[in-house]
Motif scaffolding. Structure first.
Motif, PDB file in Angstrom:
ATOM      1  N   VAL A  61      42.268  37.210  35.258  1.00  0.00           N
ATOM      2  CA  VAL A  61      40.917  37.682  35.241  1.00  0.00           C
ATOM      3  C   VAL A  61      40.013  36.480  35.462  1.00  0.00           C
ATOM      4  N   ALA A  62      39.065  36.837  36.262  1.00  0.00           N
ATOM      5  CA  ALA A  62      38.068  35.727  36.854  1.00  0.00           C
ATOM      6  C   ALA A  62      37.159  35.631  35.825  1.00  0.00           C
ATOM      7  N   GLN A  63      36.482  34.330  35.724  1.00  0.00           N
ATOM      8  CA  GLN A  63      35.502  33.990  34.614  1.00  0.00           C
ATOM      9  C   GLN A  63      34.375  33.453  35.127  1.00  0.00           C
ATOM     10  N   ALA A  64      33.069  33.594  34.505  1.00  0.00           N
ATOM     11  CA  ALA A  64      31.945  33.114  34.996  1.00  0.00           C
ATOM     12  C   ALA A  64      31.325  31.815  34.140  1.00  0.00           C
ATOM     13  N   VAL A  65      31.192  30.938  34.782  1.00  0.00           N
ATOM     14  CA  VAL A  65      30.721  29.366  34.274  1.00  0.00           C
ATOM     15  C   VAL A  65      29.457  29.278  34.991  1.00  0.00           C
ATOM     16  N   ASN A  66      28.489  29.171  34.029  1.00  0.00           N
ATOM     17  CA  ASN A  66      26.882  28.866  34.642  1.00  0.00           C
ATOM     18  C   ASN A  66      26.602  29.561  35.582  1.00  0.00           C
ATOM     19  N   GLY A  67      26.981  30.817  35.795  1.00  0.00           N
ATOM     20  CA  GLY A  67      26.643  31.690  36.808  1.00  0.00           C
ATOM     21  C   GLY A  67      27.610  31.628  37.941  1.00  0.00           C
ATOM     22  N   VAL A  68      28.561  30.740  38.067  1.00  0.00           N
ATOM     23  CA  VAL A  68      29.621  30.702  39.196  1.00  0.00           C
ATOM     24  C   VAL A  68      30.691  31.342  38.740  1.00  0.00           C
ATOM     25  N   ALA A  69      31.425  32.132  39.723  1.00  0.00           N
ATOM     26  CA  ALA A  69      32.842  32.929  39.187  1.00  0.00           C
ATOM     27  C   ALA A  69      33.905  31.906  39.612  1.00  0.00           C
ATOM     28  N   TYR A  70      34.811  31.419  38.704  1.00  0.00           N
ATOM     29  CA  TYR A  70      36.178  31.093  38.815  1.00  0.00           C
ATOM     30  C   TYR A  70      37.272  32.184  39.187  1.00  0.00           C
ATOM     31  N   ALA A  71      37.856  32.093  40.252  1.00  0.00           N
ATOM     32  CA  ALA A  71      38.846  33.146  40.586  1.00  0.00           C
ATOM     33  C   ALA A  71      40.090  32.960  39.810  1.00  0.00           C
ATOM     34  N   PRO A  72      40.673  33.900  39.334  1.00  0.00           N
ATOM     35  CA  PRO A  72      42.224  33.989  38.635  1.00  0.00           C
ATOM     36  C   PRO A  72      43.258  33.145  39.832  1.00  0.00           C
ATOM     37  N   ASP A  73      43.830  32.163  39.200  1.00  0.00           N
ATOM     38  CA  ASP A  73      44.754  31.691  40.231  1.00  0.00           C
ATOM     39  C   ASP A  73      45.770  32.532  40.523  1.00  0.00           C
ATOM     40  N   GLN A  74      46.055  33.669  39.936  1.00  0.00           N
ATOM     41  CA  GLN A  74      47.372  34.781  40.160  1.00  0.00           C
ATOM     42  C   GLN A  74      46.646  35.668  41.105  1.00  0.00           C
ATOM     43  N   ALA A  75      45.643  35.724  41.377  1.00  0.00           N
ATOM     44  CA  ALA A  75      44.842  36.883  42.349  1.00  0.00           C
ATOM     45  C   ALA A  75      45.568  36.560  43.603  1.00  0.00           C
ATOM     46  N   PRO A  76      45.479  37.581  44.664  1.00  0.00           N
ATOM     47  CA  PRO A  76      45.661  37.511  46.129  1.00  0.00           C
ATOM     48  C   PRO A  76      44.639  36.589  46.596  1.00  0.00           C
ATOM     49  N   PRO A  77      44.909  35.914  47.824  1.00  0.00           N
ATOM     50  CA  PRO A  77      44.290  35.110  48.484  1.00  0.00           C
ATOM     51  C   PRO A  77      42.988  35.873  48.867  1.00  0.00           C
ATOM     52  N   ALA A  78      42.984  37.069  49.382  1.00  0.00           N
ATOM     53  CA  ALA A  78      41.611  37.778  49.713  1.00  0.00           C
ATOM     54  C   ALA A  78      40.624  38.075  48.587  1.00  0.00           C
ATOM     55  N   VAL A  79      41.479  37.975  47.223  1.00  0.00           N
ATOM     56  CA  VAL A  79      40.376  38.450  46.096  1.00  0.00           C
ATOM     57  C   VAL A  79      39.852  37.114  45.666  1.00  0.00           C
ATOM     58  N   LYS A  80      40.404  36.041  45.781  1.00  0.00           N
ATOM     59  CA  LYS A  80      39.842  34.857  45.725  1.00  0.00           C
ATOM     60  C   LYS A  80      38.775  34.507  46.623  1.00  0.00           C
TER      61      LYS A  80
END
Length: 204
Positions: A61-80
């Protein structure tokens, strides 16, 4: 003569001690270098396309930190890549028709221009689409990682659990609704999707 013989017996002992101490000193490991600093999120406002900032968090699951999204490390490369691409326009203003140039770059973005930019950054879209044409994008239904919600008047996307939207829909606090700006933003709160078609890129 007696003093001289004592000295000659001491010198070999000192040499032996020096020889055994040298390897021990050589085997002492050097001090560890300082740990690298964790990069802070860059200021929002439309960083140039291609800026290298690829933050991740553990899990799916992605997380928003100060308005910026951090991609989940288990997501496929295209999702990141979709998440990191969208980060580059988060904070920019809203303009009807913004983001629909062939190069995808603009000074402001509308709803479908925002979704187009993210999908293009992931290599999942060759040309910008408006909200009506997104109704025929990819495959029908909710995706495992990316879902585009669209109707003839509006489009937004949910990518790895975070909503990418130019609208403040779904924000229930009156104070936040008054102060939240329109334009490309990561919205933690989901919104009512009644009246929207669900589409997703094939395979995602």
């Amino acid at each position: 003569m007696r003093g001289k013989s004592l000295w000659t017996s001491v010198v070999p002992v000192l040499a032996i001690l020096a020889a055994t101490a040298a390897p021990a000193a050589a085997q002492t490991p050097p001090p560890a270098p300082p740990a690298p600093a964790v990069p802070a999120p860059p200021a929002t406002g439309g960083a140039a396309y291609g800026v290298v900032f690829q933050p991740t968090v553990p899990g799916v699951v992605a997380q928003a930190v100060n308005g910026v999204a951090y991609a989940p490390d288990q997501a496929p490369p295209a999702v990141k890549q979709a998440i990191w691409a969208a980060n580059q326009i988060v904070g920019m203003p809203y303009r009807l028709g913004g983001g629909h140039r062939l190069g995808f770059t603009d000074r402001a973005y509308d709803c479908s221009g925002t979704v187009s930019f993210a999908m293009h950054g992931a290599g999942l879209l060759a040309r910008p689409r408006d909200s009506s044409s997104f109704m025929r994008y990819g495959a029908a239904g909710k995706g495992a990682w990316i879902t585009v919600y669209t109707n003839p008047g509006h489009a937004f996307a949910v990518i790895a659990g975070l909503r990418l939207d130019t609208s403040t829909g779904g924000i229930t606090s009156r104070r936040i609704t008054r102060t939240a700006e329109r334009g490309p933003r990561w919205r933690v709160a989901l919104r009512n999707t009644r009246g929207f078609k669900k589409r997703h890129p094939v395979g995602f």
